[in-house]
Scaffold this motif. Structure first.
Motif, PDB file in Angstrom:
ATOM      1  N   CYS A 104      13.108  -2.827  -3.174  1.00 41.99           N
ATOM      2  CA  CYS A 104      13.661  -1.805  -2.284  1.00 41.99           C
ATOM      3  C   CYS A 104      13.811  -0.480  -3.026  1.00 41.99           C
ATOM      4  CB  CYS A 104      15.018  -2.273  -1.774  1.00 41.99           C
ATOM      5  SG  CYS A 104      15.566  -1.492  -0.261  1.00 41.99           S
ATOM      6  N   ASP A 105      13.503   0.636  -2.345  1.00 44.39           N
ATOM      7  CA  ASP A 105      13.716   1.949  -2.949  1.00 44.39           C
ATOM      8  C   ASP A 105      15.137   2.426  -2.663  1.00 44.39           C
ATOM      9  OD1 ASP A 105      13.806   3.185  -0.393  1.00 44.39           O
ATOM     10  OD2 ASP A 105      11.686   3.700  -0.431  1.00 44.39           O
ATOM     11  N   SER A 106      15.512   3.529  -3.288  1.00 43.39           N
ATOM     12  CA  SER A 106      16.905   3.997  -3.193  1.00 43.39           C
ATOM     13  C   SER A 106      17.273   4.488  -1.804  1.00 43.39           C
ATOM     14  CB  SER A 106      17.142   5.121  -4.207  1.00 43.39           C
ATOM     15  OG  SER A 106      16.329   6.243  -3.906  1.00 43.39           O
ATOM     16  N   SER A 107      16.273   4.781  -0.964  1.00 44.69           N
ATOM     17  CA  SER A 107      16.538   5.209   0.411  1.00 44.69           C
ATOM     18  C   SER A 107      16.688   4.032   1.367  1.00 44.69           C
ATOM     19  CB  SER A 107      15.419   6.144   0.892  1.00 44.69           C
ATOM     20  OG  SER A 107      15.376   7.321   0.110  1.00 44.69           O
ATOM     21  N   GLY A 108      16.524   2.821   0.854  1.00 48.34           N
ATOM     22  CA  GLY A 108      16.734   1.645   1.684  1.00 48.34           C
ATOM     23  C   GLY A 108      15.497   1.121   2.374  1.00 48.34           C
ATOM     24  N   ARG A 109      14.314   1.466   1.853  1.00 46.08           N
ATOM     25  CA  ARG A 109      13.067   0.921   2.392  1.00 46.08           C
ATOM     26  C   ARG A 109      12.609  -0.234   1.498  1.00 46.08           C
ATOM     27  NH1 ARG A 109      12.006   6.413   1.279  1.00 46.08           N
ATOM     28  NH2 ARG A 109      12.297   7.797   3.073  1.00 46.08           N
ATOM     29  N   PHE A 110      12.025  -1.269   2.105  1.00 45.94           N
ATOM     30  CA  PHE A 110      11.540  -2.418   1.345  1.00 45.94           C
ATOM     31  C   PHE A 110      10.025  -2.337   1.226  1.00 45.94           C
ATOM     32  CE2 PHE A 110      10.413  -7.123   1.284  1.00 45.94           C
ATOM     33  CZ  PHE A 110      10.752  -7.284  -0.052  1.00 45.94           C
ATOM     34  N   TRP A 111       9.530  -2.398  -0.006  1.00 49.32           N
ATOM     35  CA  TRP A 111       8.105  -2.336  -0.295  1.00 49.32           C
ATOM     36  C   TRP A 111       7.634  -3.698  -0.809  1.00 49.32           C
ATOM     37  CZ3 TRP A 111       5.417   2.688  -1.055  1.00 49.32           C
ATOM     38  CH2 TRP A 111       6.216   3.784  -0.736  1.00 49.32           C
ATOM     39  N   ALA A 112       6.486  -4.149  -0.337  1.00 53.26           N
ATOM     40  CA  ALA A 112       5.927  -5.412  -0.822  1.00 53.26           C
ATOM     41  C   ALA A 112       4.415  -5.398  -0.653  1.00 53.26           C
ATOM     42  CB  ALA A 112       6.529  -6.601  -0.072  1.00 53.26           C
ATOM     43  N   GLY A 113       3.742  -6.061  -1.571  1.00 52.87           N
ATOM     44  CA  GLY A 113       2.286  -6.086  -1.549  1.00 52.87           C
ATOM     45  C   GLY A 113       1.734  -7.463  -1.223  1.00 52.87           C
ATOM     46  N   THR A 114       0.513  -7.474  -0.680  1.00 56.04           N
ATOM     47  CA  THR A 114      -0.188  -8.730  -0.399  1.00 56.04           C
ATOM     48  C   THR A 114      -1.354  -8.894  -1.358  1.00 56.04           C
ATOM     49  OG1 THR A 114      -1.609  -7.667   1.266  1.00 56.04           O
ATOM     50  CG2 THR A 114       0.434  -8.705   2.048  1.00 56.04           C
ATOM     51  N   GLU A 121      -9.831 -11.642  -5.572  1.00 57.54           N
ATOM     52  CA  GLU A 121     -10.460 -10.592  -4.771  1.00 57.54           C
ATOM     53  C   GLU A 121      -9.469  -9.456  -4.487  1.00 57.54           C
ATOM     54  OE1 GLU A 121     -13.620 -10.712  -4.099  1.00 57.54           O
ATOM     55  OE2 GLU A 121     -13.950 -12.763  -4.804  1.00 57.54           O
ATOM     56  N   TYR A 122     -10.021  -8.284  -4.158  1.00 59.44           N
ATOM     57  CA  TYR A 122      -9.193  -7.108  -3.870  1.00 59.44           C
ATOM     58  C   TYR A 122      -9.008  -6.944  -2.358  1.00 59.44           C
ATOM     59  CZ  TYR A 122      -9.777  -5.857  -8.789  1.00 59.44           C
ATOM     60  OH  TYR A 122      -9.756  -5.859 -10.167  1.00 59.44           O
ATOM     61  N   THR A 123      -8.359  -7.946  -1.749  1.00 58.93           N
ATOM     62  CA  THR A 123      -8.159  -7.932  -0.293  1.00 58.93           C
ATOM     63  C   THR A 123      -6.729  -7.567   0.096  1.00 58.93           C
ATOM     64  OG1 THR A 123      -7.635 -10.300  -0.288  1.00 58.93           O
ATOM     65  CG2 THR A 123      -9.944  -9.695   0.022  1.00 58.93           C
ATOM     66  N   GLY A 124      -5.882  -7.272  -0.885  1.00 55.46           N
ATOM     67  CA  GLY A 124      -4.476  -7.028  -0.612  1.00 55.46           C
ATOM     68  C   GLY A 124      -4.161  -5.587  -0.263  1.00 55.46           C
ATOM     69  N   SER A 125      -2.927  -5.383   0.187  1.00 59.35           N
ATOM     70  CA  SER A 125      -2.418  -4.057   0.535  1.00 59.35           C
ATOM     71  C   SER A 125      -0.969  -3.935   0.077  1.00 59.35           C
ATOM     72  CB  SER A 125      -2.495  -3.818   2.048  1.00 59.35           C
ATOM     73  OG  SER A 125      -3.828  -3.784   2.512  1.00 59.35           O
ATOM     74  N   LEU A 126      -0.489  -2.701   0.056  1.00 60.53           N
ATOM     75  CA  LEU A 126       0.917  -2.418  -0.219  1.00 60.53           C
ATOM     76  C   LEU A 126       1.550  -1.908   1.061  1.00 60.53           C
ATOM     77  CD1 LEU A 126       3.339  -1.975  -2.157  1.00 60.53           C
ATOM     78  CD2 LEU A 126       2.407   0.315  -2.616  1.00 60.53           C
ATOM     79  N   TYR A 127       2.678  -2.521   1.453  1.00 61.37           N
ATOM     80  CA  TYR A 127       3.358  -2.161   2.697  1.00 61.37           C
ATOM     81  C   TYR A 127       4.757  -1.622   2.415  1.00 61.37           C
ATOM     82  CZ  TYR A 127      -0.307  -4.747   5.118  1.00 61.37           C
ATOM     83  OH  TYR A 127      -1.524  -5.171   5.587  1.00 61.37           O
ATOM     84  N   ARG A 128       5.213  -0.779   3.343  1.00 63.69           N
ATOM     85  CA  ARG A 128       6.587  -0.261   3.313  1.00 63.69           C
ATOM     86  C   ARG A 128       7.252  -0.619   4.628  1.00 63.69           C
ATOM     87  NH1 ARG A 128       6.625   5.741   3.820  1.00 63.69           N
ATOM     88  NH2 ARG A 128       7.364   5.331   5.943  1.00 63.69           N
TER      89      ARG A 128
END
Length: 288
Positions: A104-114, A121-128
């Motif tokens: 989680c960032d300091s503004s209260g958003r949760f970030w996670a990657g797949t 393989e490079y099939t993943g992404s980063l989400y917020r």
């Protein structure tokens, strides 16, 4: 520096430690075991909660409970009642992928990657995931997402691709949650690859190296400040805890280790701990 075994949990894939300053307790997961775990520092007791599927990472909420990144998506979880509620599955049509590291960032958003579940393989992404529960894809073409962290001044975002063996830095805009100007921060060499990280109060990045037998502290310019050898081959992540946030907890894995390897490193899969001379920062909480 004295390294001790805090929890002899023998996780297959221990990951994502977070210190709860309210409870004075450490939470972390065993991805392969589908478990969320809690270590009470006062009683030294451990509680385990079995999840409906593999749980990769999480963040504490500002209200109560936590937000999870499970194998297939985001969910809310309340440890006291074990109430579970799905939020979103942004990759429901990509069966080969699963979620991995998140924070989680300091503004209260949760970030996670797949990532590709096979890790090849490079099939993943980063989400917020924002407080209003909207999901935003921030990066694509990701191999194995790890090491999410922000500088204390909220101007730099760190993100590793373990498949590349690299940690990247981005310019970060805290009000909007936007990232830009991706650049190489550090590149690791054999045998270790960058896994999970924690930022200390001086803005230095502590990174656990998978297969590297060590934790490395990097200065903001990417130079190595110190190297801490560990008695386990696969440290996975780290977090600052304790009353003064000067206790470094390190999770680890037994993944793919042969019986002879396990005999030589009996702490593999456990949570290690050591006292350090710099304080960490309290874990940011999800605003939703």
């Amino acid at each position: 520096m004295t390294i001790e075994l805090a929890v002899d949990c023998r996780n297959q894939l221990g990951e994502g430690p977070i210190w709860d300053v309210r409870e004075q307790a450490l939470y972390w997961v065993d991805i392969a075991g589908r478990e969320l775990q809690r270590f009470d520092s006062a009683s030294e007791s451990v509680r385990r909660c079995l999840m409906p599927e593999r749980v990769a990472s999480f963040a504490l909420r500002r209200s109560s409970g936590m937000v999870l990144a499970l194998e297939s998506g985001f969910a809310f979880f309340e440890p006291l009642t074990e109430e579970f509620r799905w939020i979103a599955r942004p990759e429901a049509t990509i069966g080969r992928n699963r979620f991995n590291d998140g924070k989680c960032d300091s503004s209260g958003r949760f970030w996670a990657g797949t990532m590709d579940d096979a890790g090849t393989e490079y099939t993943g992404s980063l989400y917020r995931l924002d407080a209003d529960l909207t999901v935003h894809r921030m990066e694509n073409g990701v191999g194995i997402p790890n090491s999410l962290a922000w500088s204390p001044d909220d101007r730099t975002f760190y993100f590793a691709d373990t498949l590349d063996g690299r940690i990247y830095a981005y310019d970060y805009d805290a009000p909007s949650g936007a990232i830009s100007q991706k650049r190489l921060f550090v590149s690791t060499s054999d045998p270790g690859s960058p896994d999970g990280s924690a930022i200390d109060s001086e803005g230095y990045l502590w990174n656990a190296e998978w297969d590297g037998w060590r934790v490395v502290r990097y200065a903001p310019d990417g130079s190595i400040d110190r190297v801490i050898p560990l008695p386990v081959q696969k440290p996975t992540s780290c977090a600052f805890g304790g009353p003064d946030l000067r206790t470094l907890y390190v999770t680890s894995a037994r993944w793919d280790l042969a019986p002879s390897d396990l005999a030589a490193q009996p702490w593999a899969g456990g949570v290690l701990t050591m006292q350090v001379d710099v304080a960490g920062l309290p874990a940011a909480r999800f605003a939703g």
